[in-house]
Enzyme design. Structure first.
Site, PDB file in Angstrom:
ATOM      1  N   ASP A   8      -3.887  -1.909   4.306  1.00  0.00           N
ATOM      2  CA  ASP A   8      -5.026  -2.830   4.231  1.00  0.00           C
ATOM      3  C   ASP A   8      -4.765  -4.034   5.151  1.00  0.00           C
ATOM      4  O   ASP A   8      -3.708  -4.642   5.057  1.00  0.00           O
ATOM      5  CB  ASP A   8      -5.220  -3.322   2.791  1.00  0.00           C
ATOM      6  CG  ASP A   8      -5.556  -2.163   1.854  1.00  0.00           C
ATOM      7  OD1 ASP A   8      -6.263  -1.240   2.295  1.00  0.00           O
ATOM      8  OD2 ASP A   8      -5.096  -2.173   0.693  1.00  0.00           O
ATOM      9  N   GLU A  13      -6.967   7.748   8.726  1.00  0.00           N
ATOM     10  CA  GLU A  13      -6.897   7.929  10.173  1.00  0.00           C
ATOM     11  C   GLU A  13      -8.029   8.842  10.646  1.00  0.00           C
ATOM     12  O   GLU A  13      -8.676   8.571  11.668  1.00  0.00           O
ATOM     13  CB  GLU A  13      -5.534   8.524  10.545  1.00  0.00           C
ATOM     14  CG  GLU A  13      -5.318   8.639  12.042  1.00  0.00           C
ATOM     15  CD  GLU A  13      -3.865   8.900  12.394  1.00  0.00           C
ATOM     16  OE1 GLU A  13      -3.059   9.178  11.483  1.00  0.00           O
ATOM     17  OE2 GLU A  13      -3.543   8.815  13.583  1.00  0.00           O
TER      18      GLU A  13
HETATM   19  C1  LIG Z   1      -6.428   1.915   3.472  1.00  0.00           C
HETATM   20  S1  LIG Z   1      -5.559   2.872   2.330  1.00  0.00           S
HETATM   21  C2  LIG Z   1      -4.578   3.935   3.366  1.00  0.00           C
HETATM   22  C3  LIG Z   1      -4.101   5.166   2.626  1.00  0.00           C
HETATM   23  C4  LIG Z   1      -3.316   6.170   3.471  1.00  0.00           C
HETATM   24  N1  LIG Z   1      -2.106   5.596   4.000  1.00  0.00           N
HETATM   25  C5  LIG Z   1      -4.156   6.703   4.579  1.00  0.00           C
HETATM   26  O1  LIG Z   1      -3.898   6.355   5.741  1.00  0.00           O
HETATM   27  O2  LIG Z   1      -5.071   7.497   4.298  1.00  0.00           O
HETATM   28  C6  LIG Z   1      -4.358   1.720   1.728  1.00  0.00           C
HETATM   29  C7  LIG Z   1      -3.599   2.232   0.505  1.00  0.00           C
HETATM   30  O3  LIG Z   1      -2.593   1.290   0.188  1.00  0.00           O
HETATM   31  C8  LIG Z   1      -2.538   1.119  -1.214  1.00  0.00           C
HETATM   32  N2  LIG Z   1      -2.012  -0.235  -1.444  1.00  0.00           N
HETATM   33  C9  LIG Z   1      -2.433  -1.373  -0.852  1.00  0.00           C
HETATM   34  N3  LIG Z   1      -1.698  -2.415  -1.275  1.00  0.00           N
HETATM   35  C10 LIG Z   1      -0.790  -1.906  -2.145  1.00  0.00           C
HETATM   36  C11 LIG Z   1       0.262  -2.487  -2.914  1.00  0.00           C
HETATM   37  N4  LIG Z   1       0.541  -3.794  -2.867  1.00  0.00           N
HETATM   38  N5  LIG Z   1       0.988  -1.652  -3.708  1.00  0.00           N
HETATM   39  C12 LIG Z   1       0.721  -0.321  -3.757  1.00  0.00           C
HETATM   40  N6  LIG Z   1      -0.254   0.269  -3.051  1.00  0.00           N
HETATM   41  C13 LIG Z   1      -0.999  -0.513  -2.251  1.00  0.00           C
HETATM   42  C14 LIG Z   1      -3.964   1.327  -1.692  1.00  0.00           C
HETATM   43  O4  LIG Z   1      -3.991   1.739  -3.058  1.00  0.00           O
HETATM   44  C15 LIG Z   1      -4.457   2.412  -0.737  1.00  0.00           C
HETATM   45  O5  LIG Z   1      -4.274   3.716  -1.257  1.00  0.00           O
END
Ligand SMILES: C[S@@+](CC[C@H](N)C(=O)[O-])C[C@H]1O[C@@H](n2cnc3c(N)ncnc32)[C@H](O)[C@@H]1O
Length: 222
Positions: free
Chosen positions: A121, A204
């Site tokens: 994020d 992606e």
């Molecule tokens: C934009 S998604 C990307 C998911 C995956 N890496 C992809 O590229 O399809 C970001 C992921 O990070 C996780 N996430 C964000 N901040 C987090 C945190 N502090 N602890 C655990 N998970 C987190 C969210 O739950 C989400 O599944």
């Protein structure tokens, strides 16, 4: 939560490749992932914020001599990767449901060799919550072996620019950095590395379909 998400959330808890530490509290697997789960001495690679976990599963297929652990707070998403890994009988991949903020309760000092951050994020308004911000890098530093590396793939200009600044400001050792990963993929890369770059995560695929340019960097923080 919708019915299907609830079903997946409940089901994944029963999987042998899924772990859910009680946080904040030291997890019993801390320092024991190799001996108690993987049962080998191979390097451990974390994918932080792994979402559905396809990237961890894809890497695990390519690198049978490394162990992969996808970490995310969303258990119903990781269900997808955990099912794939079980169906493929991949023993070198696991999933851990926790907030990355508590990662040091789950992994011991020097337990990890590499970290992947995939489409994290961008946290537009909260820079300190970016996964390449100092509070997170300090957590990674504790669990990474000396010389351990961090790799980031992202569509986000904001996150990438910020990370590039962080690398410069804190003198991290930058090993690779490109603002256009697929446009600049060097011709002389070996096939395995080419394959890695072409394993696409869920986000992606969404972003590339919309025409976003994928950025990539690799750096050492010790
Ligand atoms: C934009 S998604 C990307 C998911 C995956 N890496 C992809 O590229 O399809 C970001 C992921 O990070 C996780 N996430 C964000 N901040 C987090 C945190 N502090 N602890 C655990 N998970 C987190 C969210 O739950 C989400 O599944």
């Amino acid at each position: 939560m919708g019915k299907d998400k609830l079903r997946r959330f409940a089901a994944v808890k029963e999987f042998p490749n899924f772990f859910e530490p009680e946080i904040p509290k030291e997890y019993h697997m801390k320092g024991r992932w190799r001996s108690d789960y993987f049962k080998n001495d191979n390097p451990i690679v974390l994918e932080l914020g792994c979402g559905k976990g396809e990237y961890s599963v894809g890497l695990a297929q390519h690198f049978p001599d490394k162990n992969f652990i996808g970490v995310d707070i969303k258990g119903s998403r990781m269900y997808i990767g955990a099912v794939q890994a079980l169906e493929m009988q991949l023993k070198n991949v696991a999933f851990c449901r926790t907030k990355i903020d508590f990662i040091n309760d789950c992994f011991a000092e020097n337990e990890v060799d590499e970290i992947w951050l995939t489409f994290s994020d961008p946290q537009r308004k909260k820079p300190n919550k970016r996964l390449t911000a100092p509070p997170f890098i300090n957590r990674y530093r504790k669990l990474l072996k000396p010389g351990g590396i961090v790799q980031l793939k992202t569509d986000s200009d904001i996150l990438f620019e910020y990370t590039e600044e962080q690398i410069k400001e804190h003198n991290y050792e930058c090993l690779e950095l490109t603002w256009d990963l697929y446009g600049e993929l060097p011709e002389n890369l070996d096939q395995t590395t080419k394959d890695i770059f072409h394993i696409k995560t869920h986000y992606e695929k969404l972003f590339t379909a919309k025409g976003s340019v994928i950025k990539y960097c690799k750096f050492r923080i010790h």
